[in-house]
Design a protein around this motif. Structure first.
Motif, PDB file in Angstrom:
ATOM      1  N   GLY A 113       0.816  -1.201   0.000  1.00 32.10           N
ATOM      2  CA  GLY A 113       0.000   0.000   0.000  1.00 32.10           C
ATOM      3  C   GLY A 113       0.856   1.259   0.000  1.00 32.10           C
ATOM      4  O   GLY A 113       0.628   2.185  -0.781  1.00 32.10           O
ATOM      5  N   ALA A 114       1.853   1.279   0.876  1.00 36.25           N
ATOM      6  CA  ALA A 114       2.681   2.486   0.979  1.00 36.25           C
ATOM      7  C   ALA A 114       3.346   2.817  -0.354  1.00 36.25           C
ATOM      8  O   ALA A 114       3.482   3.991  -0.713  1.00 36.25           O
ATOM      9  N   SER A 115       3.747   1.791  -1.104  1.00 35.67           N
ATOM     10  CA  SER A 115       4.381   2.096  -2.394  1.00 35.67           C
ATOM     11  C   SER A 115       3.363   2.682  -3.369  1.00 35.67           C
ATOM     12  O   SER A 115       3.713   3.514  -4.209  1.00 35.67           O
ATOM     13  N   LEU A 314      -4.760   1.164  -4.887  1.00 37.33           N
ATOM     14  CA  LEU A 314      -5.342  -0.113  -4.472  1.00 37.33           C
ATOM     15  C   LEU A 314      -4.259  -1.025  -3.905  1.00 37.33           C
ATOM     16  O   LEU A 314      -3.122  -1.007  -4.381  1.00 37.33           O
ATOM     17  N   SER A 315      -4.631  -1.823  -2.890  1.00 42.63           N
ATOM     18  CA  SER A 315      -3.718  -2.868  -2.395  1.00 42.63           C
ATOM     19  C   SER A 315      -4.538  -3.764  -1.476  1.00 42.63           C
ATOM     20  O   SER A 315      -5.702  -4.014  -1.767  1.00 42.63           O
ATOM     21  N   LYS A 316      -3.956  -4.209  -0.372  1.00 37.15           N
ATOM     22  CA  LYS A 316      -4.655  -5.042   0.622  1.00 37.15           C
ATOM     23  C   LYS A 316      -5.528  -6.123  -0.017  1.00 37.15           C
ATOM     24  O   LYS A 316      -5.010  -7.155  -0.413  1.00 37.15           O
ATOM     25  N   GLY A 320      -6.935 -10.790  -2.583  1.00 36.70           N
ATOM     26  CA  GLY A 320      -7.703 -11.609  -1.659  1.00 36.70           C
ATOM     27  C   GLY A 320      -6.933 -11.868  -0.367  1.00 36.70           C
ATOM     28  O   GLY A 320      -7.308 -12.734   0.419  1.00 36.70           O
ATOM     29  N   GLY A 321      -5.836 -11.120  -0.165  1.00 36.63           N
ATOM     30  CA  GLY A 321      -5.046 -11.310   1.043  1.00 36.63           C
ATOM     31  C   GLY A 321      -3.947 -12.354   0.876  1.00 36.63           C
ATOM     32  O   GLY A 321      -3.420 -12.856   1.866  1.00 36.63           O
ATOM     33  N   TYR A 322      -3.593 -12.656  -0.356  1.00 35.97           N
ATOM     34  CA  TYR A 322      -2.604 -13.712  -0.601  1.00 35.97           C
ATOM     35  C   TYR A 322      -1.175 -13.217  -0.747  1.00 35.97           C
ATOM     36  O   TYR A 322      -0.259 -13.793  -0.174  1.00 35.97           O
ATOM     37  N   LEU A 323      -0.988 -12.208  -1.601  1.00 36.14           N
ATOM     38  CA  LEU A 323       0.366 -11.807  -1.963  1.00 36.14           C
ATOM     39  C   LEU A 323       0.442 -10.293  -2.012  1.00 36.14           C
ATOM     40  O   LEU A 323      -0.552  -9.628  -2.290  1.00 36.14           O
ATOM     41  N   PRO A 324       1.630  -9.744  -1.722  1.00 40.86           N
ATOM     42  CA  PRO A 324       1.754  -8.287  -1.754  1.00 40.86           C
ATOM     43  C   PRO A 324       1.641  -7.759  -3.180  1.00 40.86           C
ATOM     44  O   PRO A 324       2.371  -8.210  -4.072  1.00 40.86           O
TER      45      PRO A 324
END
Ligand SMILES: *Cc1c(COP(=O)(O)O)cnc(C)c1O
Length: 469
Positions: A113-115, A314-316, A320-324
């Motif tokens: 997310g920060a990136s 967008l992130s997180k 689906g919560g699998y990979l960055p």
């Protein structure tokens, strides 16, 4: 491995995030051997209901069979390839689909997310430079906003605990009042308060627009501020003011994107024209956002009516919560301003794992589930049911500001003693619930696959904790 073995080794070898490590002298780490739906399971078989979606990332449960199958298939084709000068199927398909869903395009990828925040800030600044307005170098964000913890993202974040220590490293940014309805005056509706905050934003932009590149906001819900929720009217006003003063609007949907607030993206709930009648909320006690009018698969209709940001982060939940994985989408005019014979006018930013094929494939499998299962629609019914199930909590005398938007529930606990968050967390673990209050704010942000029985456990467990501490 067993529970005891892994705990000692972790404390020796791993520096855990967002943690004063010394606290682990008295607070044991929680070892996790495997996951299954909303459950996390330790090495002895003890189960924890993941009510925070593992830091807001998981949408369809741990070890989801469909995402697993897609990843196994991708693993035997291509795990990763440099994205500068090369391309691959998952990244192309994902970019096309995100573009169809959002009405924006030219998907630029990062890893966290920060990136994504860093990318949006740099792109906005660089756009104005390319457009012959190099004096537009400043950013404005909302009071109590959170946009990540790398140095650039922390500069526009307004959470003292994370920011104060590093203040000398950070570039100053401006904060305007947050429309978070908890900050409203007694008797003032969320809508009226949002309008008052928009007046403050106008005052800021009137003075500072010439040197301001962008306004960055978390649409509808300020997560790290303790799930502060606000009226969509603020976003509509912010969009109009950004247009009027030629300032970009960056929508940080890292936490709220992918259905979390009841629509695919939270900004879809802010219409370009004012909504005809004031939304009905129960202001005295709780905040129940109306069920969203639009859903996924109605992209065209949404875009006709909704505001559009200049940048969407967008992130997180994206994988689906699998990979960055993170992505920033933007508009045609922004993209055009970089498209040039001169190399330095291009966006020369990169991360090694940009557009990672496995992560993109997990994101595609996640979007497939949204489509195939009509998740946005199904969540609406779930939300209505869960609100009923949570009624005893809302009525509890220690519960203040009970609120819900989409698949997020939150409230403050009156008379919370010092150390409340940690004590509540430990009491939750004892009852098999993973809950991480923020200060005296308790929130539920469960994976969308949570069932009725599981939600009831969450409510009854929380009530028990409130009775006993
Ligand atoms: C989590 C979060 C970020 C930062 O994402 P990371 O992946 O933790 O770097 C940025 N903005 C918002 C709104 C978030 O919730």
């Amino acid at each position: 491995m067993n529970n005891q073995d892994i705990l000692a080794r972790s404390l020796r070898a791993v520096w855990h995030p967002c943690t004063q490590m010394k606290q682990h002298e008295t607070l044991p780490l929680v070892p996790i051997a495997r996951g299954e739906g909303v459950w996390l399971v330790d090495f002895d078989g003890k189960r924890y209901l993941d009510a925070v979606s593992s830091w807001w990332v998981n949408l369809f449960g741990h070890c989801n069979p469909r995402i697993n199958a897609a990843l196994k298939d991708q693993l035997d084709r291509l795990e990763h390839v440099i994205l500068a000068g090369f391309t691959h199927q998952p990244v192309v398909e994902l970019s096309e689909r995100l573009s169809r869903l959002s009405g924006l395009g030219h998907c630029f990828y990062g890893s966290d997310g920060a990136s994504a925040t860093e990318i949006a800030l740099k792109m906005s600044f660089h756009y104005w430079r390319n457009a012959g307005r190099p004096q537009k170098t400043r950013f404005v964000s909302l009071q109590n906003g959170y946009h990540g913890e790398t140095v650039g993202a922390l500069s526009v974040t307004d959470v003292a605990l994370f920011k104060d220590t590093y203040a000398p490293l950070l570039r100053p940014s401006a904060q305007v009042p947050s429309p978070d309805w908890r900050l409203a005056e007694a008797g003032e509706s969320a809508r009226d308060y949002a309008l008052r905050c928009a007046v403050a934003l106008r005052a800021h932009l009137e003075r500072h627009h010439a040197e301001t590149a962008a306004l960055i906001v978390e649409p509808l819900v300020q997560g790290a501020a303790g799930m502060g929720m606000y009226d969509p009217e603020y976003l509509r006003q912010a969009r109009a003011l950004c247009d009027e003063f030629e300032v970009h609007l960056i929508a940080d949907e890292i936490a709220v994107g992918f259905g979390r607030t009841g629509t695919m993206f939270a900004w879809e709930q802010a219409f370009a024209a004012p909504s005809p009648q004031p939304l009905s909320h129960k202001w005295e006690r709780g905040y129940h956002s109306p069920l969203p009018l639009v859903g996924e698969g109605q992209g065209e209709r949404v875009r006709e009516r909704a505001i559009t940001p200049d940048f969407l982060c967008l992130s997180k939940g994206i994988t689906g919560g699998y990979l960055p994985l993170s992505a920033v989408l933007t508009t045609e005019p922004v993209y055009r301003a970089f498209y040039h014979d001169e190399t330095a006018r291009g966006f020369l930013h990169s991360h090694s794992y940009t557009g990672n094929a496995l992560a993109c494939r997990a994101a595609l499998a996640t979007l497939d589930i949204f489509e195939q299962d009509g998740v946005i629609e199904a969540n609406r019914a779930k939300t209505a049911f869960f609100n009923q199930a949570a009624a005893p909590l809302e009525a509890h005398p220690r519960v203040k500001n009970f609120r819900n938007r989409g698949m997020i529930w939150a409230f403050e606990v009156a008379d919370a003693a010092p150390g409340f968050a940690r004590q509540f967390f430990e009491a939750g673990l004892q009852r098999g619930l993973l809950l991480r209050p923020i200060g005296n704010t308790v929130y539920f942000m469960p994976p969308y696959v949570i069932g009725e029985e599981e939600f009831r456990m969450l409510v009854s467990g929380t009530l028990e904790i409130l009775e006993n501490m």
